[in-house]
Design an enzyme around this catalytic site. Structure first.
Site, PDB file in Angstrom:
ATOM      1  N   ARG A  78       0.849  -1.207   0.000  1.00  0.00           N
ATOM      2  CA  ARG A  78       0.000   0.000   0.000  1.00  0.00           C
ATOM      3  C   ARG A  78       0.884   1.258   0.000  1.00  0.00           C
ATOM      4  O   ARG A  78       0.428   2.337   0.338  1.00  0.00           O
ATOM      5  CB  ARG A  78      -0.931  -0.017   1.222  1.00  0.00           C
ATOM      6  CG  ARG A  78      -1.997  -1.116   1.155  1.00  0.00           C
ATOM      7  CD  ARG A  78      -3.023  -0.985   2.268  1.00  0.00           C
ATOM      8  NE  ARG A  78      -4.030  -2.040   2.232  1.00  0.00           N
ATOM      9  CZ  ARG A  78      -5.094  -2.054   1.418  1.00  0.00           C
ATOM     10  NH1 ARG A  78      -5.265  -1.078   0.563  1.00  0.00           N
ATOM     11  NH2 ARG A  78      -5.940  -3.065   1.433  1.00  0.00           N
ATOM     12  N   GLY A 116      -6.950   3.796  -4.033  1.00  0.00           N
ATOM     13  CA  GLY A 116      -5.676   4.447  -3.681  1.00  0.00           C
ATOM     14  C   GLY A 116      -4.722   4.448  -4.852  1.00  0.00           C
ATOM     15  O   GLY A 116      -4.033   5.441  -5.127  1.00  0.00           O
ATOM     16  N   THR A 137     -10.663  -4.488  -6.919  1.00  0.00           N
ATOM     17  CA  THR A 137     -10.949  -4.469  -5.490  1.00  0.00           C
ATOM     18  C   THR A 137     -12.175  -5.322  -5.180  1.00  0.00           C
ATOM     19  O   THR A 137     -13.180  -5.243  -5.882  1.00  0.00           O
ATOM     20  CB  THR A 137     -11.189  -3.057  -4.917  1.00  0.00           C
ATOM     21  OG1 THR A 137     -11.561  -3.209  -3.534  1.00  0.00           O
ATOM     22  CG2 THR A 137     -12.281  -2.294  -5.639  1.00  0.00           C
ATOM     23  N   ASP A 139     -13.990  -4.614  -2.854  1.00  0.00           N
ATOM     24  CA  ASP A 139     -14.952  -3.640  -2.311  1.00  0.00           C
ATOM     25  C   ASP A 139     -15.870  -3.074  -3.396  1.00  0.00           C
ATOM     26  O   ASP A 139     -16.885  -2.451  -3.077  1.00  0.00           O
ATOM     27  CB  ASP A 139     -14.208  -2.477  -1.652  1.00  0.00           C
ATOM     28  CG  ASP A 139     -13.218  -2.944  -0.593  1.00  0.00           C
ATOM     29  OD1 ASP A 139     -12.250  -2.200  -0.323  1.00  0.00           O
ATOM     30  OD2 ASP A 139     -13.408  -4.051  -0.058  1.00  0.00           O
ATOM     31  N   ARG A 174     -30.137 -19.093  17.217  1.00  0.00           N
ATOM     32  CA  ARG A 174     -29.236 -17.985  17.559  1.00  0.00           C
ATOM     33  C   ARG A 174     -29.303 -16.876  16.526  1.00  0.00           C
ATOM     34  O   ARG A 174     -29.752 -17.078  15.393  1.00  0.00           O
ATOM     35  CB  ARG A 174     -27.775 -18.482  17.595  1.00  0.00           C
ATOM     36  CG  ARG A 174     -27.413 -19.259  18.831  1.00  0.00           C
ATOM     37  CD  ARG A 174     -26.015 -19.823  18.703  1.00  0.00           C
ATOM     38  NE  ARG A 174     -25.573 -20.437  19.963  1.00  0.00           N
ATOM     39  CZ  ARG A 174     -24.567 -21.297  20.030  1.00  0.00           C
ATOM     40  NH1 ARG A 174     -23.909 -21.658  18.900  1.00  0.00           N
ATOM     41  NH2 ARG A 174     -24.203 -21.806  21.196  1.00  0.00           N
ATOM     42  N   MET A 181     -16.225  -7.679   4.509  1.00  0.00           N
ATOM     43  CA  MET A 181     -15.335  -6.578   4.109  1.00  0.00           C
ATOM     44  C   MET A 181     -16.050  -5.608   3.147  1.00  0.00           C
ATOM     45  O   MET A 181     -17.216  -5.777   2.830  1.00  0.00           O
ATOM     46  CB  MET A 181     -14.062  -7.122   3.454  1.00  0.00           C
ATOM     47  CG  MET A 181     -12.997  -7.514   4.456  1.00  0.00           C
ATOM     48  SD  MET A 181     -11.450  -7.990   3.629  1.00  0.00           S
ATOM     49  CE  MET A 181     -10.307  -7.956   4.991  1.00  0.00           C
ATOM     50  N   GLY A 182     -15.268  -4.575   2.721  1.00  0.00           N
ATOM     51  CA  GLY A 182     -15.886  -3.601   1.836  1.00  0.00           C
ATOM     52  C   GLY A 182     -15.410  -2.201   2.123  1.00  0.00           C
ATOM     53  O   GLY A 182     -15.809  -1.262   1.452  1.00  0.00           O
ATOM     54  N   TYR A 301      -9.951 -12.007   5.596  1.00  0.00           N
ATOM     55  CA  TYR A 301      -9.148 -12.159   4.385  1.00  0.00           C
ATOM     56  C   TYR A 301      -9.487 -13.391   3.569  1.00  0.00           C
ATOM     57  O   TYR A 301      -9.014 -13.536   2.441  1.00  0.00           O
ATOM     58  CB  TYR A 301      -7.668 -12.093   4.768  1.00  0.00           C
ATOM     59  CG  TYR A 301      -7.358 -10.742   5.356  1.00  0.00           C
ATOM     60  CD1 TYR A 301      -7.603 -10.479   6.699  1.00  0.00           C
ATOM     61  CD2 TYR A 301      -6.947  -9.704   4.548  1.00  0.00           C
ATOM     62  CE1 TYR A 301      -7.416  -9.214   7.226  1.00  0.00           C
ATOM     63  CE2 TYR A 301      -6.749  -8.426   5.062  1.00  0.00           C
ATOM     64  CZ  TYR A 301      -6.989  -8.189   6.404  1.00  0.00           C
ATOM     65  OH  TYR A 301      -6.822  -6.938   6.920  1.00  0.00           O
ATOM     66  N   VAL A 302     -10.358 -14.248   4.120  1.00  0.00           N
ATOM     67  CA  VAL A 302     -10.859 -15.366   3.322  1.00  0.00           C
ATOM     68  C   VAL A 302     -11.501 -14.817   2.038  1.00  0.00           C
ATOM     69  O   VAL A 302     -11.426 -15.406   0.967  1.00  0.00           O
ATOM     70  CB  VAL A 302     -11.917 -16.163   4.136  1.00  0.00           C
ATOM     71  CG1 VAL A 302     -12.660 -17.147   3.269  1.00  0.00           C
ATOM     72  CG2 VAL A 302     -11.279 -16.853   5.318  1.00  0.00           C
TER      73      VAL A 302
END
Ligand code: F6P
Length: 377
Positions: A78, A116, A137, A139, A174, A181-182, A301-302
């Site tokens: 990064r 980025g 990405t 995301d 339950r 993620m995102g 990260y899966v």
């Protein structure tokens, strides 16, 4: 447009890794060498490898067999050209990057990355380099392209996870809260939430009211469904937290002096550190408000790992070959965007610094509401 003499092009991958990066590298490299007679070289570990002049061979042999391989054979980071940590200090390394670009007689630099990376590529374009980018990405938040590769694969992984969590949720009566993620966009949580049949989907774009989430779960219990699956985007926030975040973010934008910038940056960092535990806190709150046990799964990260889906291989190959074609025509300073079944060069000025979030009137949001999913608002 006439096609030019042998061109030398460099390729790097930058930012978070995702499935499809190797398919994109292969798409650019095979078309560039096989069709347009170009020379191709790779730079390791994003812009840092370009700064440190660490290269990798990308001849046709090196590209063979990588279409289905996850991650990136070039490595990534990064690191940013404008502010890179070198010898313990953050410095602008663009002059060194330009020197290495010239040392390799490059005619163009292909930067494969997310939001980025688009910004960093624009910075190098402004410094006079011929850059061209590909949007990647999980995301799906890169602006000005229909979709980024990596998203489709992550969507499949998150959806399968939600499918699996359903069986343990209803077996144990339950609430299962799954964090997806995102970054600051809700595309992955929304897509996987709908495809996986989550009962509640919480997005960064729609600050939630925990009482409304609890009521949706209690309603299900009253209807005899004593379990619920709650899909939470990692960037989702309660209305109260969203107001805090907006205020901290605004003071960062408005900061004038170095001290103001430092204070604002620290306040934002503090907020983000506290927010990291949001999903765990939410699960506890829901347990208290509904009387149902809750359990949390953070996919992490899966979602970025493993072989790309067929859709992502196709998209990455399409964008990669179109990139080589544009370079052969001398088109630079653009991102190769996906536009329906076609591709389109978009000036980096229109992409850099923008984030594609889920519009509140998006069809997916409407569909989610129409199947009775609560969005916490
Ligand atoms: O941008 C991809 C992404 O996986 C985001 O979903 C997540 O917020 C971020 O990267 C994690 O960053 P890092 O890899 O630096 O931990």
């Amino acid at each position: 447009m006439t096609r030019h003499a042998t061109k030398y092009i460099g390729i790097l991958t930058s930012g978070g890794d995702c499935p499809g990066l190797n398919a994109a590298i292969r798409g650019v490299g095979k078309a560039a060498q096989g069709i347009f007679g170009m020379q191709v070289i790779g730079f390791r570990d994003g812009f840092r490898g370009l700064m440190e002049n660490r290269t990798a061979p990308l001849g046709l042999d090196n590209l063979s067999g990588i279409l289905t391989v996850g991650g990136t054979i070039l490595g990534t980071s990064r690191d940013k050209p404008r502010r890179m940590l070198v010898g313990g200090k953050e410095i602008d390394v663009s002059e060194t990057i330009i020197a290495n670009y010239q040392k390799h007689h490059l005619d163009a630099l292909v930067c494969i990355g997310g939001g980025g990376t688009q910004k960093n590529a624009l910075y190098l374009k402004e410094k006079g380099l011929n850059v061209i980018t590909l949007p990647k990405t999980i995301d799906n938040d890169v602006a000005m392209t229909d979709v980024s590769f990596g998203y489709h694969t992550a969507l499949g992984i998150a959806t399968e996870a939600i499918d699996r969590l359903h069986s343990t949720a209803h077996s144990h009566y339950r609430i299962v809260v799954v964090e997806i993620m995102g970054h600051r966009a809700g595309w992955l949580a929304l897509g996987a939430g709908i495809a996986g049949g989550a009962d509640v989907i919480l997005l960064p774009e729609i600050p939630y009211d925990v009482e409304k989430v609890a009521e949706a779960i209690r309603q299900r219990s009253r209807a005899g469904k004593h379990f619920s699956v709650v899909a939470v985007a990692e960037g989702a926030m309660s209305a109260r937290d969203a107001a805090h975040f907006r205020a901290a973010d605004e003071s960062k934008q408005e900061a004038r002096t170095k001290l103001e910038r430092k204070k604002a940056k620290n306040a934002l960092q503090e907020f983000q550190t506290r927010h990291a535990g949001n999903t765990l806190r939410l699960a506890k709150q829901l347990e208290g408000l509904t009387g149902l046990e809750s359990r949390v799964t953070i996919l992490g990260y899966v979602q970025r790992g493993g072989s790309p889906s067929a859709v992502d291989r196709l998209l990455a190959t399409r964008l990669g070959t179109a990139c080589a074609d544009l370079i052969s025509e001398g088109v630079y300073g653009v991102m190769v965007a996906a536009r329906g079944e076609k591709t389109e060069p978009v000036p980096l000025e229109k992409v850099a610094g923008k984030r594609k979030t889920v519009p509140l009137d998006h069809a997916w949001i409407t569909s989610a509401r129409l199947v009775g999913t609560s969005l916490g608002d």
